[in-house]
Enzyme design. Structure first.
Site, mmCIF file in Angstrom:
data_model
loop_
_atom_site.group_PDB
_atom_site.id
_atom_site.type_symbol
_atom_site.label_atom_id
_atom_site.label_comp_id
_atom_site.label_asym_id
_atom_site.label_seq_id
_atom_site.Cartn_x
_atom_site.Cartn_y
_atom_site.Cartn_z
ATOM 1 N N LYS A 1 25.918 45.549 67.269
ATOM 2 C CA LYS A 1 27.114 44.893 66.734
ATOM 3 C C LYS A 1 27.290 43.473 67.305
ATOM 4 C CE LYS A 1 29.699 49.150 65.700
ATOM 5 N NZ LYS A 1 30.987 49.890 65.930
ATOM 6 N N ASN B 1 32.348 48.115 70.449
ATOM 7 C CA ASN B 1 31.606 49.123 71.200
ATOM 8 C C ASN B 1 30.092 49.018 71.027
ATOM 9 O OD1 ASN B 1 31.532 50.072 68.617
ATOM 10 N ND2 ASN B 1 32.565 52.012 69.027
ATOM 11 N N HIS C 1 26.250 50.867 66.432
ATOM 12 C CA HIS C 1 26.598 51.832 65.379
ATOM 13 C C HIS C 1 25.435 52.795 65.212
ATOM 14 C CE1 HIS C 1 27.760 53.539 61.483
ATOM 15 N NE2 HIS C 1 26.478 53.412 61.176
ATOM 16 N N TYR D 1 31.809 50.108 55.660
ATOM 17 C CA TYR D 1 32.785 50.998 56.316
ATOM 18 C C TYR D 1 33.804 51.581 55.325
ATOM 19 C CZ TYR D 1 31.371 50.129 61.191
ATOM 20 O OH TYR D 1 30.698 50.089 62.394
ATOM 21 N N GLU E 1 23.333 54.526 54.425
ATOM 22 C CA GLU E 1 23.396 53.297 55.209
ATOM 23 C C GLU E 1 22.060 52.548 55.218
ATOM 24 O OE1 GLU E 1 26.975 55.079 58.036
ATOM 25 O OE2 GLU E 1 25.027 54.656 58.945
HETATM 26 P P1 IDP Z 1 31.556 55.712 65.393
HETATM 27 O O1 IDP Z 1 31.108 54.266 65.372
HETATM 28 O O2 IDP Z 1 31.412 56.308 66.769
HETATM 29 O O3 IDP Z 1 30.927 56.551 64.324
HETATM 30 P P2 IDP Z 1 33.980 55.740 63.763
HETATM 31 O O4 IDP Z 1 35.118 56.680 63.954
HETATM 32 O O5 IDP Z 1 33.091 55.942 62.592
HETATM 33 O O6 IDP Z 1 33.145 55.716 65.131
HETATM 34 O O7 IDP Z 1 34.614 54.271 63.707
HETATM 35 C C1 IDP Z 1 33.821 53.178 63.286
HETATM 36 C C2 IDP Z 1 34.069 52.024 64.218
HETATM 37 O O8 IDP Z 1 35.427 51.588 64.073
HETATM 38 C C3 IDP Z 1 33.947 52.331 65.714
HETATM 39 O O9 IDP Z 1 32.613 52.305 66.171
HETATM 40 C C4 IDP Z 1 34.781 51.229 66.331
HETATM 41 O O10 IDP Z 1 34.089 49.975 66.336
HETATM 42 C C5 IDP Z 1 35.927 51.136 65.331
HETATM 43 N N1 IDP Z 1 37.069 51.991 65.680
HETATM 44 C C6 IDP Z 1 37.140 53.349 65.602
HETATM 45 N N2 IDP Z 1 38.352 53.806 65.962
HETATM 46 C C7 IDP Z 1 39.081 52.714 66.256
HETATM 47 C C8 IDP Z 1 40.439 52.509 66.689
HETATM 48 O O11 IDP Z 1 41.228 53.464 66.870
HETATM 49 N N3 IDP Z 1 40.824 51.214 66.916
HETATM 50 C C9 IDP Z 1 39.999 50.151 66.711
HETATM 51 N N4 IDP Z 1 38.726 50.296 66.293
HETATM 52 C C10 IDP Z 1 38.267 51.548 66.083
HETATM 53 MG MG MG Z 2 31.119 56.441 62.274
#
Ligand code: IDP
Ligand code: MG
Length: 137
Positions: A9, A112, A115, A49, A126
């Site tokens: 990312k 984070n 992905h 997304y 994807e």
């Molecule tokens: P993942 O990346 O672990 O699969 P997902 O729930 O699919 O997690 O969420 C996609 C991305 O959205 C996360 O990796 C993170 O960057 C962001 N994200 C998820 N939950 C939150 C939140 O509560 N606040 C802000 N960003 C979030």
């Molecule tokens: Mg996800």
């Protein structure tokens, strides 16, 4: 052998962690079978997304994902999809296990660093969103 989809990312690319994260992939026995650097448009991030479009963080997430270059990749190996998720660690780095990428490198819940597809079905969608069959070798 199976495949999964990965993104390094924008927060990680900006901090020059691309090489380190590729090493993490390879050290786990995964093979990088496709890779390219992209600067997503907001629309492309929204399409990627789409499953999260109703969530409160959707606008921020898609702005962040289109804020700078990222590196997208296809990984191949035994159980590639669950294996890459294990190496990444939990979504929130505060909850991620020691030794995972998110624990070691992530900035916060949004930024984070990586992905990974959450299922084989997501992986297929994807991969096809970013790569043609000819680009996966
Ligand atoms: P993942 O990346 O672990 O699969 P997902 O729930 O699919 O997690 O969420 C996609 C991305 O959205 C996360 O990796 C993170 O960057 C962001 N994200 C998820 N939950 C939150 C939140 O509560 N606040 C802000 N960003 C979030
Ligand atoms: Mg996800």
């Amino acid at each position: 052998m199976s495949r999964t989809f990965a993104i390094i990312k924008p927060d990680a690319v900006e901090r020059k962690l691309t090489g380190k994260i590729i090493s993490w992939m390879e050290n786990a026995g995964l093979t990088v079978v496709a890779m390219k650097r992209l600067h997503l448009t907001k629309k492309q991030a929204e399409g990627f997304y789409a499953e999260h479009s109703a969530r409160g963080f959707f606008g921020d997430l898609t702005s962040y994902m289109s804020s700078g270059p990222c590196v997208v990749a296809v990984l191949e190996g035994e159980n590639a999809q669950p294996k890459w998720r294990d190496i990444m660690g939990a979504t929130n780095p505060a909850n991620a296990a020691p030794g995972t990428i998110r624990k070691e490198l992530a900035v916060d819940l949004e930024k984070n660093s990586v992905h990974g597809s959450d299922s084989e079905t997501s992986a297929a969608r994807e991969i096809a969103y970013f790569f043609s069959e000819l680009e996966v070798v």
